[in-house]
Design an enzyme around this catalytic site. Structure first.
Site, PDB file in Angstrom:
ATOM      1  N   ARG A  37      -5.274   0.477  -6.602  1.00  0.00           N
ATOM      2  CA  ARG A  37      -4.030   1.061  -6.109  1.00  0.00           C
ATOM      3  C   ARG A  37      -3.487   2.140  -7.038  1.00  0.00           C
ATOM      4  O   ARG A  37      -2.811   3.061  -6.613  1.00  0.00           O
ATOM      5  CB  ARG A  37      -2.939  -0.003  -5.951  1.00  0.00           C
ATOM      6  CG  ARG A  37      -3.175  -0.993  -4.846  1.00  0.00           C
ATOM      7  CD  ARG A  37      -1.938  -1.874  -4.657  1.00  0.00           C
ATOM      8  NE  ARG A  37      -2.208  -3.047  -3.861  1.00  0.00           N
ATOM      9  CZ  ARG A  37      -2.244  -3.079  -2.530  1.00  0.00           C
ATOM     10  NH1 ARG A  37      -2.057  -1.980  -1.841  1.00  0.00           N
ATOM     11  NH2 ARG A  37      -2.488  -4.209  -1.901  1.00  0.00           N
ATOM     12  N   ASP A  41      -5.015   2.176  10.976  1.00  0.00           N
ATOM     13  CA  ASP A  41      -6.388   2.215  11.499  1.00  0.00           C
ATOM     14  C   ASP A  41      -6.440   1.616  12.900  1.00  0.00           C
ATOM     15  O   ASP A  41      -6.352   2.335  13.866  1.00  0.00           O
ATOM     16  CB  ASP A  41      -7.418   1.637  10.522  1.00  0.00           C
ATOM     17  CG  ASP A  41      -7.020   0.308   9.908  1.00  0.00           C
ATOM     18  OD1 ASP A  41      -6.303  -0.480  10.542  1.00  0.00           O
ATOM     19  OD2 ASP A  41      -7.465   0.049   8.789  1.00  0.00           O
ATOM     20  N   GLU A  89       4.096   4.091   6.046  1.00  0.00           N
ATOM     21  CA  GLU A  89       2.884   3.271   5.918  1.00  0.00           C
ATOM     22  C   GLU A  89       1.819   4.054   5.169  1.00  0.00           C
ATOM     23  O   GLU A  89       1.800   5.289   5.211  1.00  0.00           O
ATOM     24  CB  GLU A  89       2.412   2.891   7.331  1.00  0.00           C
ATOM     25  CG  GLU A  89       1.214   1.986   7.397  1.00  0.00           C
ATOM     26  CD  GLU A  89       1.436   0.609   6.777  1.00  0.00           C
ATOM     27  OE1 GLU A  89       1.450   0.522   5.533  1.00  0.00           O
ATOM     28  OE2 GLU A  89       1.552  -0.371   7.535  1.00  0.00           O
ATOM     29  N   ASP A 134      -5.989  -0.421  -1.736  1.00  0.00           N
ATOM     30  CA  ASP A 134      -6.731  -1.276  -2.657  1.00  0.00           C
ATOM     31  C   ASP A 134      -8.015  -1.832  -2.064  1.00  0.00           C
ATOM     32  O   ASP A 134      -8.230  -1.805  -0.850  1.00  0.00           O
ATOM     33  CB  ASP A 134      -5.856  -2.463  -3.053  1.00  0.00           C
ATOM     34  CG  ASP A 134      -5.693  -3.463  -1.919  1.00  0.00           C
ATOM     35  OD1 ASP A 134      -6.132  -4.617  -2.073  1.00  0.00           O
ATOM     36  OD2 ASP A 134      -5.143  -3.094  -0.862  1.00  0.00           O
ATOM     37  N   ILE A 150     -11.501   3.112   2.098  1.00  0.00           N
ATOM     38  CA  ILE A 150     -11.016   3.931   1.002  1.00  0.00           C
ATOM     39  C   ILE A 150     -10.122   3.135   0.061  1.00  0.00           C
ATOM     40  O   ILE A 150      -9.568   2.102   0.450  1.00  0.00           O
ATOM     41  CB  ILE A 150     -10.242   5.161   1.530  1.00  0.00           C
ATOM     42  CG1 ILE A 150      -9.107   4.708   2.437  1.00  0.00           C
ATOM     43  CG2 ILE A 150     -11.179   6.116   2.244  1.00  0.00           C
ATOM     44  CD1 ILE A 150      -8.194   5.813   2.852  1.00  0.00           C
ATOM     45  N   GLY A 160       0.753  -1.247   0.000  1.00  0.00           N
ATOM     46  CA  GLY A 160       0.000   0.000   0.000  1.00  0.00           C
ATOM     47  C   GLY A 160       0.778   1.289   0.000  1.00  0.00           C
ATOM     48  O   GLY A 160       0.318   2.282  -0.550  1.00  0.00           O
TER      49      GLY A 160
END
Length: 179
Positions: A168, A106, A102, A162, A156, A48
């Site tokens: 992505r 979350d 990162e 993704d 999101i 990510g």
């Protein structure tokens, strides 16, 4: 706002690329100031964070290194909670200033596990830089010094994030439309 469909879900633009880049540049300015005499090693967490790491590095103007590592905790739209080892860390980080890069924090469980693993390798310090932080979902205490943006607890995609490996490549960030 534009809408897109990825697989079975609909998303709409929530953070345009220009805003993202402005916030990334602010984070880089703070890192440049704070790490001016340290030569940090940036550890970009795949998959990510690749877009965030790429744009962040374009604004970093101090001596530094970057390496890419992998941990996994997502399946579909929910965090699986199962964190694997940090894969791909080939550098000796003993005594080094480490900046974890990162895409999103979350619950914080992935980051907490990553910190536990890295601390065993005796770095001087470990700093956290995340593009997105969901303070409303954070379940563990983390010192996140370099957060580009705080967002609500929405699902999101885009800018590296993704939905089942798709989305992505989108330049903007899109939020799931609850219909």
């Amino acid at each position: 706002m534009s809408r897109i469909t990825i697989k079975d879900l609909t998303f709409e633009t929530s953070i345009p690329e220009a805003t993202i880049l402005e916030r990334v540049e602010r984070v880089a300015e703070k890192l440049n100031k704070d790490m001016a005499d340290k030569t940090p090693l940036f550890l970009a967490v795949l998959n990510g964070s690749f877009m965030y790491a790429s744009d962040l590095m374009k604004f970093i103007n101090i001596p530094c290194e970057i390496s890419f590592v992998k941990v996994a905790s997502y399946a579909g739209t929910e965090s699986s909670g199962k964190v694997t080892e940090v894969i791909g860390l080939n550098e000796d980080i003993t005594g080094r200033e480490i900046v974890i890069v990162e895409d999103i924090v979350d619950t914080g469980h992935t980051m907490e596990r990553m910190l536990e693993i890295l601390k065993k390798k005796n770095p001087a310090n470990i700093h956290i830089s995340t593009l997105l932080l969901k303070p409303g979902k954070l379940q563990v205490p983390l010192d996140i010094e370099y957060a580009a943006m705080e967002i609500p607890n929405d699902f999101i995609v885009g800018y590296g994030l993704d939905y089942d490996q798709q989305g992505r490549n989108l330049r903007d960030i899109y939020t799931l439309v609850q219909e």
